[in-house]
Write an enzyme that holds these catalytic residues in place. Sequence first.
Site, mmCIF file in Angstrom:
data_model
loop_
_atom_site.group_PDB
_atom_site.id
_atom_site.type_symbol
_atom_site.label_atom_id
_atom_site.label_comp_id
_atom_site.label_asym_id
_atom_site.label_seq_id
_atom_site.Cartn_x
_atom_site.Cartn_y
_atom_site.Cartn_z
ATOM 1 C CG HIS A 184 -1.788 -1.085 1.390
ATOM 2 N ND1 HIS A 184 -2.627 -1.518 2.381
ATOM 3 C CD2 HIS A 184 -2.301 -1.951 0.220
ATOM 4 C CE1 HIS A 184 -3.582 -2.668 2.035
ATOM 5 N NE2 HIS A 184 -3.070 -2.907 0.766
ATOM 6 C CG HIS A 230 -7.972 -2.906 -1.598
ATOM 7 N ND1 HIS A 230 -7.277 -1.947 -0.908
ATOM 8 C CD2 HIS A 230 -7.128 -3.782 -1.257
ATOM 9 C CE1 HIS A 230 -6.242 -2.326 -0.255
ATOM 10 N NE2 HIS A 230 -5.974 -3.648 -0.545
ATOM 11 C CG ASP A 271 -3.613 -4.966 -2.767
ATOM 12 O OD1 ASP A 271 -3.112 -4.379 -2.108
ATOM 13 O OD2 ASP A 271 -4.436 -5.834 -2.464
ATOM 14 C CG HIS A 306 -0.638 -9.728 -2.782
ATOM 15 N ND1 HIS A 306 -0.498 -8.155 -2.941
ATOM 16 C CD2 HIS A 306 -1.265 -9.515 -1.647
ATOM 17 C CE1 HIS A 306 -1.173 -7.465 -2.247
ATOM 18 N NE2 HIS A 306 -1.751 -8.390 -1.195
ATOM 19 C CG HIS A 309 42.362 -1.746 -17.711
ATOM 20 N ND1 HIS A 309 41.323 -1.210 -18.405
ATOM 21 C CD2 HIS A 309 43.351 -0.874 -17.713
ATOM 22 C CE1 HIS A 309 41.667 -0.047 -18.611
ATOM 23 N NE2 HIS A 309 42.719 0.252 -18.031
HETATM 24 ZN ZN LIG Z 1 -4.044 -4.534 -0.228
#
Ligand SMILES: [Zn+2]
Length: 439
Positions: free
Chosen positions: A81, A238, A242, A265, A344
């Site tokens: 969030h 919402h 997310d 998720h 190098h």
């Molecule tokens: Zn959430």
Amino acid sequence: MAAPELQQTVGKIAGFTGTALHTGEKATLRLHPAPVDHGIKFRRKDLQDEPTIDAKIENLKTVERATTIGEGSVRVHTVEHVLAALWAMGVDNAIVEMDTNEPPIGDGSALVYVDLIRKAGVVAQEEPRKFFETRDTMHVESKTGTLLVLLPDNKFRISCTQAGPNNRFTQFLSIEVTPAAFEREIAPARTFVYYEDVKPLMDKNLIKGGSLENAIVVRGEAVLSKEPLRFPDEFVRHKILDIIGDLALVGRRIRGHVVAVKPGHASNADLARLVTREQTRRSAVAVSRPIPTGDGGLDTDQVMQILPHRFPFLMVDRIISFDTETKCVGVKTVTINEPFFQGHFPGHPVMPGVMQVEAMAQVASILLFKLAKTTSRIGYFMSADEVKFRKPVLPGDTIFIHAELIKSRGERLAKAKCHCVVNDAIVSEAELMFTFLDK
Ligand SMILES: [Zn+2]
């Protein structure tokens, strides 16, 4: 052409204190300004040496119920969030400092973080923003019916379908994510949970800070919350919140249209990983340039018939073109196996400038031999003037070595103007003088 969008950070330090969702403890979060190209990092002020964790997909640890990132043994939980608010409100660079392992949850929406960002202010920085441009359609899907598609678009849009168990509370929303739209339409949408999912967690005391003050609980057809729904379609809003927070782990802004069906998720993180992998691939592949072939070029064998140099001192793979008698272009592909990279410099391989001068001298010598139409004399490199090294040459680069004879005085002296090009940019240049001696 419009001015490029600039990176932004917060104007000053600002913080607030609240309750952490999982531990139920008091948590203080403070935003700090950060320099360009810093990205978003979390800092654990409560731990020794105050370790930081990059908000990058490589650091993703778990996606159950919330997004957890970590480095080594250090973790921060439920970052989505605050990341969504930073990203959508236009903050590219910031330190999110916390005195525990989780941000304060607020009311389960992103409003507390939006208020905090407003308090801190958002200021432009001096470097342009980095974008991921969606070129081809990409997608991730799961066996549970989740589908996320990323389509080309010159804005960042999300079109989301949310559906609960048995398709309860099916909702759809399509929105272009701008700071104003986020603040008004997305940020106020609160976390929602299904009673059957949280009951076992409450029984195990795993969500000590959870209450109807920071989440909406859905039990059957009933919606339980302290305050009434803020939008009739608060759940899909919402879900979009997310998605924004999880895609922020890409670390650069996305130009594209996310079409999401039943996202979570895990799938959001899968898409972030896919985008990051594509970005890494694009960064690794140098701008491809076809190597012209045909009349007038010399292959490696022919180059070696003219030049006496051999590995590791042969700095020309082939000559790709001659232009009249006085100009030519050679090519050399530089690999990590070049012996000079070993020393190098270890850990930061850069092709030595003198080796580029050597490459220019070898290409110029080929011109001289062509001109003299004999290999019975040898050209000695006498001097190098106006030498400039403009950009580092790295393993994997293909160098186009341009040489032009600008003066040949009598039979004995010649001067060549040379430059090396990588990815259409001049990396080095020099004027070289040669003299001829009989072998
Ligand atoms: Zn959430």
